[in-house]
Design an enzyme around this catalytic site. Sequence first.
Site, PDB file in Angstrom:
ATOM      1  N   THR A   1      -1.545  -3.567   4.064  1.00 46.46           N
ATOM      2  CA  THR A   1      -2.755  -3.534   3.221  1.00 46.46           C
ATOM      3  C   THR A   1      -3.641  -4.752   3.454  1.00 46.46           C
ATOM      4  O   THR A   1      -3.163  -5.797   3.906  1.00 46.46           O
ATOM      5  CB  THR A   1      -2.339  -3.519   1.730  1.00 46.46           C
ATOM      6  OG1 THR A   1      -3.485  -3.261   0.926  1.00 46.46           O
ATOM      7  CG2 THR A   1      -1.733  -4.835   1.279  1.00 46.46           C
TER       8      THR A   1
ATOM      9  N   THR B   1       1.285   1.967  -3.806  1.00 44.04           N
ATOM     10  CA  THR B   1      -0.104   1.535  -3.623  1.00 44.04           C
ATOM     11  C   THR B   1      -0.729   1.396  -5.008  1.00 44.04           C
ATOM     12  O   THR B   1      -0.181   1.882  -5.985  1.00 44.04           O
ATOM     13  CB  THR B   1      -0.924   2.554  -2.795  1.00 44.04           C
ATOM     14  OG1 THR B   1      -0.908   3.807  -3.474  1.00 44.04           O
ATOM     15  CG2 THR B   1      -0.356   2.748  -1.420  1.00 44.04           C
ATOM     16  N   GLY B   2      -1.895   0.764  -5.061  1.00 44.18           N
ATOM     17  CA  GLY B   2      -2.555   0.581  -6.356  1.00 44.18           C
ATOM     18  C   GLY B   2      -2.410  -0.849  -6.830  1.00 44.18           C
ATOM     19  O   GLY B   2      -2.123  -1.752  -6.034  1.00 44.18           O
TER      20      GLY B   2
ATOM     21  N   SER C   1      -9.097  -0.408   3.697  1.00 43.28           N
ATOM     22  CA  SER C   1      -8.003  -0.857   2.820  1.00 43.28           C
ATOM     23  C   SER C   1      -6.820  -1.442   3.574  1.00 43.28           C
ATOM     24  O   SER C   1      -5.876  -1.937   2.950  1.00 43.28           O
ATOM     25  CB  SER C   1      -7.516   0.310   1.957  1.00 43.28           C
ATOM     26  OG  SER C   1      -6.856   1.277   2.732  1.00 43.28           O
TER      27      SER C   1
ATOM     28  N   THR D   1      -4.005   1.157   0.515  1.00 46.04           N
ATOM     29  CA  THR D   1      -2.864   0.525   1.183  1.00 46.04           C
ATOM     30  C   THR D   1      -2.191   1.677   1.886  1.00 46.04           C
ATOM     31  O   THR D   1      -2.325   2.814   1.437  1.00 46.04           O
ATOM     32  CB  THR D   1      -1.870  -0.031   0.125  1.00 46.04           C
ATOM     33  OG1 THR D   1      -2.452  -1.150  -0.524  1.00 46.04           O
ATOM     34  CG2 THR D   1      -0.540  -0.436   0.713  1.00 46.04           C
TER      35      THR D   1
ATOM     36  N   ARG E   1      -4.138 -14.836  -2.871  1.00 48.56           N
ATOM     37  CA  ARG E   1      -3.378 -13.878  -3.699  1.00 48.56           C
ATOM     38  C   ARG E   1      -2.548 -12.942  -2.808  1.00 48.56           C
ATOM     39  O   ARG E   1      -3.030 -12.412  -1.812  1.00 48.56           O
ATOM     40  CB  ARG E   1      -4.348 -13.060  -4.539  1.00 48.56           C
ATOM     41  CG  ARG E   1      -3.698 -11.973  -5.411  1.00 48.56           C
ATOM     42  CD  ARG E   1      -3.742 -10.618  -4.741  1.00 48.56           C
ATOM     43  NE  ARG E   1      -3.328  -9.534  -5.624  1.00 48.56           N
ATOM     44  CZ  ARG E   1      -3.150  -8.285  -5.229  1.00 48.56           C
ATOM     45  NH1 ARG E   1      -3.320  -7.959  -3.957  1.00 48.56           N
ATOM     46  NH2 ARG E   1      -2.784  -7.358  -6.078  1.00 48.56           N
TER      47      ARG E   1
HETATM   48  N1  ASP Z   1      -1.227  -2.556  -3.769  1.00 51.44           N
HETATM   49  C1  ASP Z   1      -2.262  -3.315  -3.128  1.00 51.44           C
HETATM   50  C2  ASP Z   1      -2.243  -4.713  -3.668  1.00 51.44           C
HETATM   51  O1  ASP Z   1      -2.136  -4.883  -4.870  1.00 51.44           O
HETATM   52  C3  ASP Z   1      -3.635  -2.784  -3.287  1.00 51.44           C
HETATM   53  C4  ASP Z   1      -3.841  -1.304  -3.262  1.00 51.44           C
HETATM   54  O2  ASP Z   1      -2.947  -0.544  -2.927  1.00 51.44           O
HETATM   55  O3  ASP Z   1      -4.960  -0.862  -3.576  1.00 51.44           O
HETATM   56  O4  ASP Z   1      -2.416  -5.618  -2.909  1.00 51.44           O
END
Ligand code: ASP
Length: 347
Positions: free
Chosen positions: A219, A252-253, A89, A201, A229
């Site tokens: 990340t 994160t997320g 990640s 992340t 993106r």
């Molecule tokens: N927050 C990160 C993103 O949207 C991805 C993640 O944390 O899973 O790039």
Amino acid sequence: MKDKISRRNFLKHSAGIGLGASFLGKFPYIITGRKKTYFQGPIIINSHGRRGGAEANKVGWEILSSGGSALDAVEKATNVVETNPEDTSVGYGGLPNYEGVVELDASVVDGKSYNMGAVGALRNIKTPCSVARLVMERTDHIFLVGEGALRFAKMHGFKEYNLLTEKARKIWLRWKEHLNDNDDYFPPADDDYGLKRPTGTINVLAIDKNGDIAGITSTSGLAFKVPGRVGDSPIIGAGLYVDNNVGAAGATGRGEEVIKVCGSFLVVENMRNGMSPQKACEDVCHRIINNYGGPQNVKFNDKFIAINKNGEIGCAAIRGRKERPPTVAVRDANGERTYKGKYIIEV
Ligand code: ASP
């Protein structure tokens, strides 16, 4: 040269210096306006509570415990995860975009100077947070992306690598093979990988012996994203925010949701307005859920971690199983431990 340095110092170092740090040590720092609390000493935390966070904290703690800066601590701690090929990640070994190319995002905030740096969609460099730090310290800008960020990194001597490990390539290939029933790619007959899109992340936040705060978010972004993106992680205020007088937060997320609410900024503002770090994180999760009209409409996940000026910690995520709460890896003079946060929607 002299002019350039004084211009840089004027532009980049004049804002935040000194407001918080000099009050610390013995002086009570008022967080809530009602409650007096005291600076507890250096501390480093990160969002990888169950995924190698202790190893990262260990490196950061060596720096903090020998008097080093929060900025150095968060950078070196993050580098541990960025260069770990097993972590899919972040950094080297991160999952690639739709076309199988790894593109990395990272941001850094130095609370002491109130300086910031970020890189987005950076290819071929294992340690994007260190490039973000150089953007902060060696340019008059905050955010470099894509080809320009790569050229800047190479200018500073970073070596280029193929960041796609065999492990990440295989995960991507399985996903691609499962993606469309109408194309001509087949997954192996016994494959059960399906259309999983793993997330992850790292946020690393630290307070040093002077009470100065720094943070990094790094990340490989949303797995299999559209090339180019950029998520929340390199956007200051979304994936990361630090205010030396209040505290720090990281996210994160699903980054798109974090960007919409300026998530990490909002966590820090909540703390400024008197919330504990825990309540501050929960409140932002609620905000996201409410924006969708309630839990029944929320199919994604986001997690926030936070620390205030006194070293109090918070962590909340939108959804998850109660028996496996969202966690923060914490290291201070009492050793390494895991802080357990809270889900807003328990499933
Ligand atoms: N927050 C990160 C993103 O949207 C991805 C993640 O944390 O899973 O790039």
